[in-house]
Design an enzyme around this catalytic site. Structure first.
Site, short mmCIF file in Angstrom:
data_model
loop_
_atom_site.label_atom_id
_atom_site.label_comp_id
_atom_site.label_asym_id
_atom_site.label_seq_id
_atom_site.Cartn_x
_atom_site.Cartn_y
_atom_site.Cartn_z
N GLY A 80 0.93 2.76 2.32
CA GLY A 80 1.66 3.83 3.76
C GLY A 80 0.43 3.50 5.01
N LYS A 111 2.41 -4.16 7.97
CA LYS A 111 2.92 -3.04 7.05
C LYS A 111 3.48 -3.34 5.87
CE LYS A 111 3.31 1.92 6.89
NZ LYS A 111 3.03 3.42 8.14
N GLY A 143 0.63 -1.35 0.12
CA GLY A 143 0.18 -0.02 -0.04
C GLY A 143 0.79 0.89 -0.38
N ASP A 162 -0.26 14.63 9.36
CA ASP A 162 -0.94 13.01 8.70
C ASP A 162 -2.33 12.75 9.45
OD1 ASP A 162 -1.73 12.64 6.13
OD2 ASP A 162 -0.99 9.94 5.84
#
Length: 724
Positions: free
Chosen positions: A417, A435, A415, A532
């Site tokens: 992140g 991840k 992905g 973020d």
């Protein structure tokens, strides 16, 4: 030689116009006579204007069908389709015609027949046959001189809808069965996977494969059986009520009513009562996980065979090793999932260990899944159907089943992140989330090391825990604690799952995020700016407690540092503060702005960017407009019902607006926010105008661009490089 004088010329023109007009009938009213035709631009309307017959296109489809619908229904509710299996594609050359022998014929290219009534018995010679649309929605071919003589009627040929007076039964002479068959999907009226008819064995029961129909008493239901036919029909006691039965694409049989003056359809009855009771709704290898029109998804490792058509089910993305002639050398594996009930048609083995059960399935190439419980070992061969995912709010554990997948489908997801939950267990039995960062992701080695360094040094109940990391060649992986309830956005923007987030849960989530940010800004060993913060980066544990995740874009501040500048702007459109998005300036007040957006989204259940086509542009502008009009309570997510305290709701909206003010100096710190939440009786300052409200032109220029020049999606982390 023939000389045409001017008077003769105009007489000739008028004659041509007369002949042309005579051959191109203008259809008005409810009747089509022999020799007349109905073009794609014409319709028949029943005598009292209740029903209309003509050509239509379902949804965004380009196919053309002949059908009947309610004339005054704004959504053009189709009740009958003639050519449901033979769509037309050229309206200019399509027409419905009543031929001289009294047969209705649907033509394309003017002469090619695609559908006809195909009468069982011919119409008498020299008849005055005519086709008429009646006020009960029945389209009939009748004798004009003897209206009771019906040669053909649409009520004998229903599609997915039963109208009052319609038939659902068996013709004892011809053996023809009237049944309702659902559309294939909302844009394709071809016969779908669900149907309803009379019991073929001759009883008076409605034949439904998965359940029986419990009829109500507001309507007159009749079962008619005589020497000619047997059928089921119904009528309404209230003449002002419109009613219809439909076998829906959802697999449910529904009775919908329309009362005079209400002008909308309401669902009076459905069986099964919800979609969860529909057998095989999502097709083979499809999983049902909710009660909405988009509640189907494919198993991991599978994809839809036909987009937007779940009746076709799902197929594997990658073949199993034993089915692959070019073997990769990697063995197949199994993915564990919890479902409400195990699929049918399994092979059972008793007195077998769980290891032996797995081995049996692995050695059999036709075995697609196995399960093991106190009753023994169960193997499935062929297609899996009727899979239903356990709902988090159900309060019960689903049965565990292991789905066989190619090795490539069991590797951690690549992905940009975001954390994906679910892929493995540590030897201790602890479930983990992996991840994995790809070369194509926006996060490179710098961000990977940044996240590893930061989160390893941070310990707080509202921050996700890092359990380990791995770097080998181009592979970069992080191992996190497993969050079973996914992320906040999974619940917040969904009408069904959002009900799990009641008002108390939403307050706890807001407070938890605030505590996590306060720790980052003030009490951790490092002063951290997240940069973020958004719903997809707020993970939820088994008790719906929030944990801030994804620190790849975070920055460390020195002891005396209060503000920094960057040429590399990272974050997500809709959550970035104005000074950061336009000037590259960031501070703890940048996170405060993102937190304020989160608060307003949690209260309203709407994305900040979901107002793009409205006059307020975004949620901040919409909230500000309501606040100034003393209508701030209208912001509340309607699925919450009545809040326990309107004062509390207004207080959280006030806090959200204070956090998204234009100037960073006007925004509170997270310490101030915690104080505002805790001291609910202390008056709050009046907020100033939020950021971006007065600069619509910024958003009209388009979304921020990634470094590759591709616009970023609203829920994906983006990087914008601004040369200076």
């Amino acid at each position: 030689m023939c000389v045409i004088t001017k008077p003769s010329f105009w007489f000739f023109v008028l004659l041509l116009l007369f002949v042309s007009h005579w051959n191109c009938f203008s259809i008005e009213g409810d009747t089509l006579l022999i020799g007349q035709s109905l073009s794609a631009s014409q319709t028949l309307i029943s005598q009292n204007g209740i029903f209309e017959l003509g050509f239509f296109k379902p949804g965004a489809s380009l196919n053309i069908y002949l059908g009947i619908w309610y004339k005054n229904s704004a959504d053009k509710m189709i009740v009958w389709v003639a050519n449901r299996e033979s769509p037309l594609n050229n309206p200019a050359s399509s027409k419905l015609e009543l031929s001289p022998d009294g047969i209705l014929v649907l033509l394309t290219n003017f002469t090619k027949t695609v559908w006809s009534t195909a009468l069982a018995s011919s119409v008498p010679n020299n008849s005055t046959a005519q086709a008429a649309l009646l006020d009960n929605g029945n389209f009939v071919i009748k004798d004009g001189s003897n209206p009771s003589a019906i040669y053909w009627q649409s009520f004998d040929n229903p599609t997915d809808t039963l109208l009052p007076g319609g038939k659902l039964g068996i013709n004892k002479h011809t053996g023809k069965v009237q049944k309702l068959i659902s559309w294939k999907n909302p844009e394709d009226p071809a016969p779908g996977m669900f149907s309803i008819t009379m019991d073929p064995n001759g009883s008076s029961q409605i034949f439904i494969e998965w359940n029986k129909m419990n009829l109500n008493y507001y309507f007159n239901y009749s079962y008619i059986s005589n020497e000619n036919e047997s059928y089921f029909t119904f009528s309404v006691y209230n003449a002002e009520m419109l009613s219809r039965y439909v076998i829906d694409v959802s697999g449910q049989i529904k009775q919908l009513n329309w009362l005079a003056g209400v002008r909308n359809w309401s669902e009076f009855w459905a069986q099964p009562s919800d979609q969860a009771g529909v057998y095989g709704l999502c097709g083979v290898f499809g999983v049902f996980h909710g009660n909405s029109s988009s509640s189907c998804e494919c198993l991991k490792g599978f994809e839809p065979l036909v987009q937007n058509d779940w009746s076709s089910g799902c197929v594997r993305k990658s073949p199993l090793q034993c089915q692959n002639k070019k073997s990769t050398g990697k063995k197949d594996g199994f993915l564990k999932m919890s479902i409400l009930t195990l699929p049918e048609n399994s092979k059972a083995y008793q007195k077998v260990s769980v290891a032996r059960c797995r081995l049996y399935c692995m050695k059999n190439c036709y075995c697609v899944a196995y399960a093991y419980n106190s009753s023994g070992c169960f193997l499935w061969e062929g297609d899996l159907i009727n899979l239903k995912q356990s709902e988090i709010a159900a309060g019960r554990a689903g049965a565990e089943i292991y789905i066989r997948l190619a090795a490539s489908e069991l590797e951690p997801q690549i992905g940009s992140g975001s954390i994906r939950t679910g892929k493995g267990k540590l030897p201790t039995g602890l479930e983990i989330a992996v991840k994995r960062l790809s070369e194509r992701s926006g996060q490179g080695l710098e961000e990977f090391r940044n996240e590893t360094t930061l989160i390893a040094k941070l310990q707080h109940r509202n921050l996700v825990r890092l359990l380990g990391s791995c770097i080998e060649w181009d592979e970069k992986m992080l191992i996190y604690e497993y969050m079973p309830n996914k992320s906040l956005d999974f619940f917040l923007y969904d009408a069904n799952r959002g009900q799990i987030l009641d008002w108390g849960a939403r307050i706890r989530i807001i407070e938890g995020i605030a505590q996590g940010l306060l720790y980052l800004h003030r009490y951790s060993r490092l002063r951290i700016i997240h940069r973020d913060l958004k719903p997809s980066n707020i993970l939820l544990d088994s008790e719906m407690n929030p944990k801030i995740s994804d620190f790849g874009m975070a920055r460390i501040f020195g002891g005396n540092e209060t503000q920094a500048h960057t040429n590399r702007i990272v974050g997500t459109y809709g959550y970035m503060s104005p000074e950061y998005a336009m000037e590259g300036l960031f501070s703890i007040k940048s996170d405060v702005f993102s937190f304020g957006v989160l608060v307003l989204e949690i209260v309203s259940g709407k994305k900040n960017t979901s107002f793009y086509h409205s006059d307020t542009l975004h949620l901040l502008g919409h909230t500000w407009k309501l606040w100034n009009s003393n209508k701030a309570l209208d912001l509340m997510d309607p699925i919450l019902g009545d809040p326990p305290s309107t004062a509390t709701l207004l207080r959280y909206i006030n806090i959200g607006l204070l956090c998204v003010q234009e100037s960073p100096a006007d925004r509170p710190t997270m310490s101030d926010v915690i104080s505002m939440i805790a001291n609910e009786h202390v008056a709050l300052p009046e907020p100033k105008q939020p950021a971006f409200v007065a600069c619509r032109n910024m958003a009209e220029q388009g979304p921020l661009m990634s470094s590759s020049g591709v616009p970023s999606a609203n829920n994906v982390t983006i990087t914008a490089i601004d040369g200076r």
